[in-house]
Write a protein that holds these residues in place. Structure first.
Motif, PDB file in Angstrom:
ATOM      1  N   ALA A 119       0.827  -1.213   0.000  1.00  0.00           N
ATOM      2  CA  ALA A 119       0.000   0.000   0.000  1.00  0.00           C
ATOM      3  C   ALA A 119       0.862   1.263   0.000  1.00  0.00           C
TER       4      ALA A 119
ATOM      5  N   VAL B 276      -0.946 -13.536  -3.295  1.00  0.00           N
ATOM      6  CA  VAL B 276      -2.411 -13.577  -3.389  1.00  0.00           C
ATOM      7  C   VAL B 276      -2.967 -14.825  -2.694  1.00  0.00           C
TER       8      VAL B 276
ATOM      9  N   ARG C 182      -7.394 -14.981   4.996  1.00  0.00           N
ATOM     10  CA  ARG C 182      -8.282 -13.828   4.866  1.00  0.00           C
ATOM     11  C   ARG C 182      -8.805 -13.292   6.208  1.00  0.00           C
TER      12      ARG C 182
ATOM     13  N   LEU D 281      -7.680  -9.747   7.801  1.00  0.00           N
ATOM     14  CA  LEU D 281      -8.667  -8.660   7.932  1.00  0.00           C
ATOM     15  C   LEU D 281      -8.715  -8.128   9.359  1.00  0.00           C
TER      16      LEU D 281
ATOM     17  N   LEU E 112      -5.607  -6.061   9.790  1.00  0.00           N
ATOM     18  CA  LEU E 112      -5.678  -4.871   8.937  1.00  0.00           C
ATOM     19  C   LEU E 112      -6.630  -3.839   9.550  1.00  0.00           C
TER      20      LEU E 112
ATOM     21  N   LEU F 123      -5.542  -0.133  10.562  1.00  0.00           N
ATOM     22  CA  LEU F 123      -6.255   1.067  10.090  1.00  0.00           C
ATOM     23  C   LEU F 123      -6.650   1.937  11.280  1.00  0.00           C
TER      24      LEU F 123
ATOM     25  N   LEU G 250      -4.784   1.422   1.547  1.00  0.00           N
ATOM     26  CA  LEU G 250      -4.975   0.272   2.444  1.00  0.00           C
ATOM     27  C   LEU G 250      -6.413  -0.236   2.399  1.00  0.00           C
ATOM     28  N   ARG G 251      -7.354   0.697   2.291  1.00  0.00           N
ATOM     29  CA  ARG G 251      -8.769   0.286   2.229  1.00  0.00           C
ATOM     30  C   ARG G 251      -9.067  -0.521   0.966  1.00  0.00           C
TER      31      ARG G 251
ATOM     32  N   PHE H 142      -7.022  -2.763  -0.247  1.00  0.00           N
ATOM     33  CA  PHE H 142      -6.642  -4.127   0.137  1.00  0.00           C
ATOM     34  C   PHE H 142      -7.722  -4.752   1.010  1.00  0.00           C
ATOM     35  N   LYS H 143      -8.241  -3.950   1.910  1.00  0.00           N
ATOM     36  CA  LYS H 143      -9.304  -4.435   2.791  1.00  0.00           C
ATOM     37  C   LYS H 143     -10.539  -4.854   1.974  1.00  0.00           C
TER      38      LYS H 143
ATOM     39  N   LEU I  92     -10.148  -8.180   0.192  1.00  0.00           N
ATOM     40  CA  LEU I  92     -10.282  -9.346   1.066  1.00  0.00           C
ATOM     41  C   LEU I  92     -11.738  -9.533   1.494  1.00  0.00           C
TER      42      LEU I  92
ATOM     43  N   LEU J 179      -6.886  -7.853  -6.150  1.00  0.00           N
ATOM     44  CA  LEU J 179      -5.763  -7.958  -5.206  1.00  0.00           C
ATOM     45  C   LEU J 179      -4.456  -8.202  -5.962  1.00  0.00           C
TER      46      LEU J 179
END
Lengths: 279, 279
Positions: free
Chosen positions: A190, A228, A235, A239, A242, A246, B249-250, B252-253, B256, B264
């Motif tokens: 990112a 990937v 996943r 998440l 992540l 954030l 970053l969002r 990527f979120k 997922l 991705l």
């Protein structure tokens, strides 16, 4: 011992170098679907020959799977179908999918699930390096599901590579790697995209890239074909991390927006505590 | 030439080593408000003596300010009040505040604003290293506001340090460093806080920390006293970049969450383009 390495890239190639060097492998058979990589693995002397996987498995005492985790998940059940007393191990970065795929396989116990905590942002046989694993940790997952003799061979291999062994369940492993590896890759990807997005406006920026920038962004060079499937298979844990990340970043944003520099100081001082973990 | 270095930490100390080594400084006077650091700078041989800043300025041909940017902003006008023909330079990571503080000072032209693009996550005299700046870029800002002889001395100094010179306005500089330095520090601080937040639950995590994690998180060890003023002074640019980074970053979120793995793949392949900038 005859060892097959399926996937002769960064990790498989680095295993090949180490196993030849420490005398554990009398012969190394490579299995490699990419023809260029196969030729390169031979010419670099990483492997003694290249064959198909079935022939490799039938000839070997130990088979190391060093291909992307989705490919392991696909191939592993077929390999176990052909196994007698051979030991099969993988080195994948994520464990739940792989272990679910062979959970009820009659030869499950010949398989040992492992994850050596080493890698670089490069890929292919040319990226393989000598002394790659020394001093690092390797994880062995759900070892009670594997035969004792199989685990013993894998433990001996990793010890000879200079690694220290850590044991945990696959579920624990997958949570931990989300924190100490997967989120680092996402922030790096990112960050690269953030800078590249603005490069259109700001070209000179790259003349200035310093060591700090290179350090935080170097994982962004990592291979999509490998990452990937990892992020896909992990996943939910990813998440979770992540979302936490954030929320931590939004705290920095709020400090700057509200000019709350005491709290900014606090956030940075808290981050400094990472010193107790990293040298 | 007699050189004063105000602030004998990581940067000031590394300057001292280089200027003695290349013979540019016949004598180095250190100014250091932290008594422990002052004693350390002397005992490490970084400086020949420690004095107050007024005495140092009066004795020197060149004065290098290597203190946090808020301290430069505060001290620089007083230093210029005492200046005759000396050259004063700073090495601060952000330029707008410093230059605004002396913009209409009658001695403004004796000051040269610079930013050598080198640093580490460590601080204090003990962190100073030999050969620190070699091969890196250094920025000289708004050089038309400085006397030619003053700029020439600073250019000569940086060339002898093995750095290549980049010229830009302070405004351009401050945007660029937001991208290639400040955002890296924020992501690293936030990443450290993300992991530390979860360590309460997950202790074993740290046994596994790999080189990739260390690389993305090492800037989180950076000193709060240095970084709060930088982020404060570059608030608007940093917020701009941080918003872009949050939006990256969002993505990527979202990939997922929606299990959109084609996108991705695309995001990661785009990030891989950073290879054209980093070796």
């Amino acid at each position: 011992m005859i060892v097959s390495i399926i996937g002769t890239g960064l990790i498989g190639g680095s295993f090949a170098i180490a196993l030849k060097e420490n005398g554990m492998a009398d012969k190394i058979i490579g299995v490699e679907s990419n023809k260029e990589h196969a030729a390169q693995a031979l010419s670099l002397g990483l492997v003694d020959e290249i064959t198909g996987w079935e022939e490799a498995v039938s000839q070997s005492d130990l088979v190391i799977l060093a291909i992307p985790v989705n490919a392991v998940e696909e191939l592993l059940p077929s390999i176990l179908n052909k196994v007698d007393q051979q030991v099969i191990m993988d080195v994948g970065s994520i464990k739940n999918g792989i272990l679910a795929a062979v959970s009820s396989h009659p030869k499950r116990s010949r398989f040992v699930a492992t994850h050596p905590m080493w890698g670089t942002e490069y890929s292919g046989p040319g990226a393989a390096v000598q002394g790659a694993f020394i001093g690092k940790a390797t994880v062995i997952c759900d070892q009670e599901r594997s035969d004792k003799d199989a685990v013993a061979i894998v433990e001996e291999l990793y010890r000879r590579l200079g690694m220290h062994l850590v044991y945990m369940t696959a579920a624990e492993h997958d949570v931990h790697v989300a924190y100490i590896s997967h989120i680092s890759h996402i922030t790096s990807f990112a960050l690269a995209n953030t800078v590249l997005e603005k490069e259109r406006e700001e070209d000179a920026i790259f003349e200035l890239a310093s060591a700090g920038f290179e350090s935080t962004v170097r994982l962004a060079k990592s291979n999509a074909a490998m990452w990937v499937p990892i992020l896909m298979q992990n996943r939910e844990n990813v998440l979770d991390v992540l979302n936490e990340h954030l929320s931590q970043l939004r705290k920095f944003k709020a400090c700057l927006e509200k000019e709350n520099y005491d709290y900014l100081q606090e956030l940075i001082e808290n981050a400094n505590k990472i010193k107790r973990i990293l040298k």
